[in-house]
Design an enzyme around this catalytic site. Structure first.
Site, PDB file in Angstrom:
ATOM      1  N   ASP A 224      37.025 -67.352 -19.970  1.00  0.00           N
ATOM      2  CA  ASP A 224      37.564 -66.078 -19.508  1.00  0.00           C
ATOM      3  C   ASP A 224      37.210 -65.846 -18.033  1.00  0.00           C
ATOM      4  O   ASP A 224      36.100 -66.171 -17.598  1.00  0.00           O
ATOM      5  CB  ASP A 224      36.936 -64.969 -20.374  1.00  0.00           C
ATOM      6  CG  ASP A 224      37.427 -63.583 -20.001  1.00  0.00           C
ATOM      7  OD1 ASP A 224      38.615 -63.313 -20.211  1.00  0.00           O
ATOM      8  OD2 ASP A 224      36.611 -62.775 -19.496  1.00  0.00           O
ATOM      9  N   GLU A 252      41.101 -69.458 -17.588  1.00  0.00           N
ATOM     10  CA  GLU A 252      41.979 -68.369 -17.161  1.00  0.00           C
ATOM     11  C   GLU A 252      41.831 -68.124 -15.658  1.00  0.00           C
ATOM     12  O   GLU A 252      40.855 -67.511 -15.216  1.00  0.00           O
ATOM     13  CB  GLU A 252      41.623 -67.084 -17.928  1.00  0.00           C
ATOM     14  CG  GLU A 252      42.645 -65.988 -17.696  1.00  0.00           C
ATOM     15  CD  GLU A 252      42.044 -64.605 -17.532  1.00  0.00           C
ATOM     16  OE1 GLU A 252      42.802 -63.630 -17.583  1.00  0.00           O
ATOM     17  OE2 GLU A 252      40.812 -64.491 -17.336  1.00  0.00           O
TER      18      GLU A 252
END
Ligand code: ARE
Length: 695
Positions: A224, A252
């Site tokens: 993340d 990401e």
């Protein structure tokens, strides 16, 4: 209350690495920043492999994911399932609470550590690897502190037992300017306390969390907010993760016109190519889709797209379904057709998002009074179950069946309809217009009848539903308005397709001596998933027996039988283990003989007169142009006065033979051998008849 005293001693590394200074400098000097990242010491992380589809079960509990692995994901051919973040998090009803860690305890409203471990084990058994959404850039965004899900008391910059104030970057205000690399990587993303990932202690602590998950058997990670972690820090963390070369990683890094680009992170693993999802929205959400496949088609040759080897793609994720950067479940057919396209096309490794419908962007999943999420069930609450939708699930099978093939036989109508093949393994047609399209499509598929897997339903290895017939590589069909059609070699009706038993199937017979009113076989092939209890129905095979043919592909089969109402024969708790093509179970006794085999009609029975008074009689033979038996051949046995015989499995073919006494005395028909056809042959002193001498 938390304690302000130093609760541990350790050496800390406070300074930024030289690499980060260089990066910050590069940004200031407007040098393309990723050019200065230099060579990573890491080997390229693992590729996702041929089963490269990830089901993202957003906000699912561990128990529900375990169930889905067995019931839908494994059988459909998904390679991975991605979980939401599993660590302890702040409390609250919103979905995003688990993006605010307060400790690395595996205790969240999605489940306990024991449930997490069970999920990993169960999914592995079903052939599905677990990918964990790892939130490692930051801790909570609670300025006033609070108490976490598992009881951890914390302050914004203090998490007793895990991190204290010195472990966070000193900026401590929100990122305002994404054009400033330093700010993006050292200030707070929406008030989330930004970890000093340049520090050895922080790196070791994060690696400790990831290593615990690796030890539990996870297959990889989604990292993340990695844009907010300097690539050099991420590489340092990743170098401390066990077996990292065998893990699948997807990161990401939202592509934007900013200094920090996805390309900086390729040495750690794949990166989501957000440009792909945006283009799909433009195409399927707008008017025309033909441009997606024209020329090289959407993918690595397009400017601003990651290379094939680093790209991960999705139609949407949990952020973009809310901010409308991409399509979402709410777009109906446009969304489903974009998923079909993504699974059929050959760019990047796909993630299929499966969450719940919402009107409030912050709305969390349905929970009980304690805040724990209630296991998602198909047809209950607002869960979309997109991962188990027939067309999407079957397109995962299409993707696996066509893996590694090139895009071929492209066709478009110049606007809103397209079709293309995947070598000689598959073919898809997508109609994003409001009217049906009827035409003759040209493919590279082998001739045969294929199920249209968009609408056909698969149960185990059996398909039912609409088919099309390919002849000379062509087929004529109508693709409905806003519909699709997909064919692949793993879903052929005939010849030799999934719909007909193949030579490597197992037929299991079960005696009806138990007088059950119904018979089911509950089984799994190899280490694959078990059927859902009670398994599949067996049908009458012949008097006293039921049977079921299992698409075992030559692998071993583990099975138990039941009457569908809770009465089981599981071989005294051990289950039955079968291999080969035939198994028959009768009162716990297993044989490999087909109890229903009809009297053979295409065998040859050879009779030989005993007038030679040999002490033994053998027939040495071959069937058709097949191999001869080893000398002296096979023994013949007494059948009636004056005759011995032997039945040969000739399958209707001619048989060439010679006879002997097993001690070197031969009758080979004067050197010519005997030649027989039909079902009966009798040899007496060189004379051959087709009459059974034993009458
Ligand atoms: C919530 C509240 C905030 C509050 C915060 C702390 O909404 O108001 O300040 O809590 O209390 C998710 C939610 C957030 C939520 C957060 C923490 O989406 O709403 O905040 O959890 O609970 C940037 C990042 C990118 C990030 C997106 C959302 O670069 O990494 O923002 N995406 C991931 C996850 C999110 C998650 C987080 C990160 C945090 O997928 O679900 O947030 O863990 C441009 C830039 C992008 C930028 C984008 C949006 O496009 O190029 O880089 O993405 O704008 O700002």
């Amino acid at each position: 209350m938390f304690s302000n005293v130093l609760h541990r001693t350790r050496s800390r590394e406070r300074s930024r690495s030289k690499g980060r200074l260089a990066l910050a400098l590069a940004a200031v000097l407007a040098i393309p920043a990723f050019a200065s990242v230099g060579t990573a010491a890491l080997a390229e992380a693992a590729a996702p492999g041929p089963k490269d589809t990830i089901a993202v079960l957003f906000s699912y509990t561990w128990d529900a994911i375990a169930r889905e692995c067995t019931d839908t994901l494994g059988p459909a051919g998904y390679g991975y399932v991605q979980t939401s973040p599993p660590q302890e998090h702040v409390k609250g009803p919103q979905w995003w609470t688990y993006y605010q860690p307060v400790s690395y305890k595996l205790d969240s409203r999605l489940g306990t550590e024991a449930e997490f471990q069970n999920m990993v084990n169960t999914c592995k058994q079903a052939g599905v690897g677990v990918i964990v959404d790892a939130v490692i850039n930051h801790m909570s965004g609670q300025s006033a502190g609070g108490t976490g899900w598992a009881g951890t008391q914390f302050q914004h910059y203090d998490y007793p037992g895990t991190y204290s104030s010195q472990d966070f970057h000193s900026c401590r205000r929100d990122i305002a300017n994404y054009q400033d690399r330093w700010e993006v990587q050292e200030c707070n993303l929406v008030n989330l306390a930004d970890l000093n990932t340049g520090s050895t202690y922080v790196q070791n602590t994060i690696a400790g969390y990831l290593n615990k998950l690796v030890d539990m058997g996870v297959a990889g990670f989604r990292i993340d907010a990695v844009k907010h972690i300097a690539a050099s820090d991420m590489q340092a963390i990743w170098s401390k993760v066990k077996n990292h070369d065998s893990l699948y990683v997807v990161q990401e890094v939202i592509r934007a016109n900013e200094p920090i680009q996805p390309e900086e992170y390729t040495s750690v693993g794949d990166i989501h190519e957000f440009a792909y999802g945006r283009k799909l929205k433009e195409a399927f959400g707008g008017g025309t889709i033909n441009w997606l496949i024209e020329g090289n088609g959407i993918g690595s040759t397009w400017s601003g797209f990651l290379p094939q080897s680093n790209a991960a793609v999705f139609v949407d994720n949990h952020d973009t379904e809310r901010n409308h950067e991409t399509l979402s479940y709410a777009d109906g057919a446009a969304y489903d057709l974009a998923q079909v396209f993504t699974l059929a096309w050959n760019y990047g490794s796909p993630s299929i998002h499966s969450g719940y419908s919402f009107s409030d962007n912050n709305a969390g999943p349905i929970t009980d009074a304690s805040g724990a999420v209630i296991d998602p069930m198909k047809g209950q609450g607002n869960w979309t179950f997109k991962h188990a939708q027939n067309d999407i699930m079957n397109m995962v099978g299409f993707r696996n069946a066509t893996y590694g093939t090139a895009v071929t036989n492209k066709w478009t109508n110049g606007s809103n309809a397209i079709a293309f093949g995947r070598g000689s393994a598959g073919y898809v047609a997508i109609n994003r217009s409001g009217s049906p399209i009827s035409r003759t499509f040209t493919t590279s598929l082998p001739d045969g009848t294929y199920y249209n897997v968009i609408d056909a339903v698969r149960t185990g290895s059996t398909w039912s539903g609409p088919t099309v017939t390919v002849s000379g590589g062509q087929f004529t069909a109508t693709v409905g308005a806003n519909d699709a059609l997909a064919l692949h070699v793993g879903a052929k009706a005939a010849p030799g397709g999934g719909g007909t038993p193949a030579g490597d199937d197992l037929t299991v017979y079960y005696s009806t001596s138990k007088n059950w009113s119904a018979y089911n076989v509950h089984y799994r092939v190899g280490t694959g998933a078990w059927t859902t209890a009670p398994g599949v129905a067996m049908s009458a095979a012949c008097t006293g027996w039921v049977s079921k043919t299992i698409d075992s592909n030559g692998e071993s089969v583990t099975a138990a039988f039941n009457n569908g109402s809770g009465t089981w024969d599981n071989n005294g708790g051990q289950d039955y283990a079968f291999s080969g093509t035939t198994a028959a179970v009768n009162n716990g006794v297993v044989t490999t003989t087909n109890p229903c085999a009809a009297a053979p009609t295409d065998d040859l029975t050879v009779y030989y007169s005993t007038s030679k008074n040999w002490s033994a009689y053998n027939v040495h033979y071959r069937v058709g142009a097949g191999a001869w038996t080893a000398v002296p051949g096979v023994a013949m046995s007494a059948v009636c006065t004056g005759w011995v015989s032997r039945t040969i499995d000739s399958n209707g073919a001619s048989v060439t033979a010679a006879f002997n006494n097993g001690s070197g005395v031969w009758d080979n028909n004067g050197g010519k051998d005997y030649s027989f056809t039909g079902n009966t042959a009798a040899v007496n002193n060189g004379a051959v008849t087709t009459v059974n001498p034993c009458g």
